[in-house]
Design an enzyme around this catalytic site. Structure first.
Site, mmCIF file in Angstrom:
data_model
loop_
_atom_site.group_PDB
_atom_site.id
_atom_site.type_symbol
_atom_site.label_atom_id
_atom_site.label_comp_id
_atom_site.label_asym_id
_atom_site.label_seq_id
_atom_site.Cartn_x
_atom_site.Cartn_y
_atom_site.Cartn_z
ATOM 1 N N HIS A 1 33.159 -95.849 -113.506
ATOM 2 C CA HIS A 1 33.518 -94.637 -114.270
ATOM 3 C C HIS A 1 34.964 -94.709 -114.765
ATOM 4 C CE1 HIS A 1 30.208 -91.816 -114.261
ATOM 5 N NE2 HIS A 1 30.004 -91.952 -112.969
ATOM 6 N N GLY B 1 29.318 -89.267 -104.676
ATOM 7 C CA GLY B 1 30.624 -89.657 -105.191
ATOM 8 C C GLY B 1 30.892 -88.943 -106.499
ATOM 9 N N GLN C 1 34.655 -87.486 -114.671
ATOM 10 C CA GLN C 1 33.489 -86.595 -114.636
ATOM 11 C C GLN C 1 33.871 -85.121 -114.558
ATOM 12 O OE1 GLN C 1 31.412 -89.044 -111.450
ATOM 13 N NE2 GLN C 1 29.665 -88.376 -112.673
ATOM 14 N N CYS D 1 23.315 -90.369 -111.435
ATOM 15 C CA CYS D 1 24.711 -90.026 -111.690
ATOM 16 C C CYS D 1 24.768 -88.542 -111.992
ATOM 17 C CB CYS D 1 25.213 -90.831 -112.892
ATOM 18 S SG CYS D 1 26.886 -90.421 -113.389
ATOM 19 N N LEU D 2 25.765 -87.851 -111.451
ATOM 20 C CA LEU D 2 25.859 -86.403 -111.666
ATOM 21 C C LEU D 2 26.050 -86.043 -113.147
ATOM 22 C CD1 LEU D 2 27.960 -85.316 -108.546
ATOM 23 C CD2 LEU D 2 25.544 -84.852 -108.960
#
Ligand code: ZN
Length: 202
Positions: free
Chosen positions: A141, A46, A51, A93-94
């Protein structure tokens, strides 16, 4: 459409509350495609608009984890309208490359959102599935909440962050989650099977 640079932890964009989308304009369509391209390029499950530097209430999810057929899901102006139960599972989490920790989430969520075609839809994530957890992770987020905020203690959060050379968690960011703690306490500690934690960055 292009692959964007992922905003790393420490950038204030990740801590801002995102704004609702007023119209699904060309700009929003491009944003959605950029999110999908960037998520797939990074093997993520996701990705939320902040982000890639946009404080707008948009996220994408694909829980097919690279297996065909791909199943991209687009959530614009999402609202969590029901939640219950609890689960605890490994999460990443990226925006925090290679940092993982156990995160408590609701086991069930029902979300209402707009799709890229502007039509509202309802989706459910059940039984602590990757989808149920990804929806909550990405939804967080949009409110400037990060997975590290779900740690049991500041000590634990900083242990994980410092191990990866990341800055300490900001003051007062740790979440108090009595509802989830209570539901978790009801789950038998020995369910009779060993669960292998999945390491997925979302
Ligand atoms: Zn994330």
């Amino acid at each position: 459409m292009s692959i964007k640079k992922i905003v790393p932890y420490g950038n204030e964009v990740l801590r801002k509350k995102s704004k609702e989308v007023s119209k699904i304009s060309k700009k929003i369509q491009t944003l959605v495609h950029d999110l999908l391209d960037t998520m797939y390029a990074n093997n993520g499950v996701g990705l939320a608009a902040p982000q890639i530097g946009e404080n707008l209430r948009v996220f994408v999810i694909d829980v097919s984890t690279g297996k065909e057929p791909l199943n991209p899901l687009v959530f614009i102006n999402p609202k969590i309208i029901q939640k219950s139960g609890a689960c605890s599972s490994y999460e990443g989490c990226l925006s925090f490359p290679e940092a993982y920790t156990d995160v408590k989430r609701y086991a069930y969520v029902k979300v209402k959102a707009l799709g890229l075609n502007g039509k509202p839809f309802i989706m459910e994530g059940h039984d602590g599935s990757l989808l149920a957890r990804a929806i909550q992770h990405e939804f967080d987020h949009l409110d400037g909440i990060l997975f590290i905020d779900h740690c049991r203690s500041e000590f634990e959060a900083n242990r994980i962050l410092h191990e990866k050379g990341l800055q300490s968690i900001e003051e007062d960011k740790l979440l108090s989650e009595p509802e989830i703690e209570e539901a978790l306490a009801d789950i038998p500690s020995n369910p009779g099977e060993t669960v292998v934690p999945e390491k997925k960055e979302v």
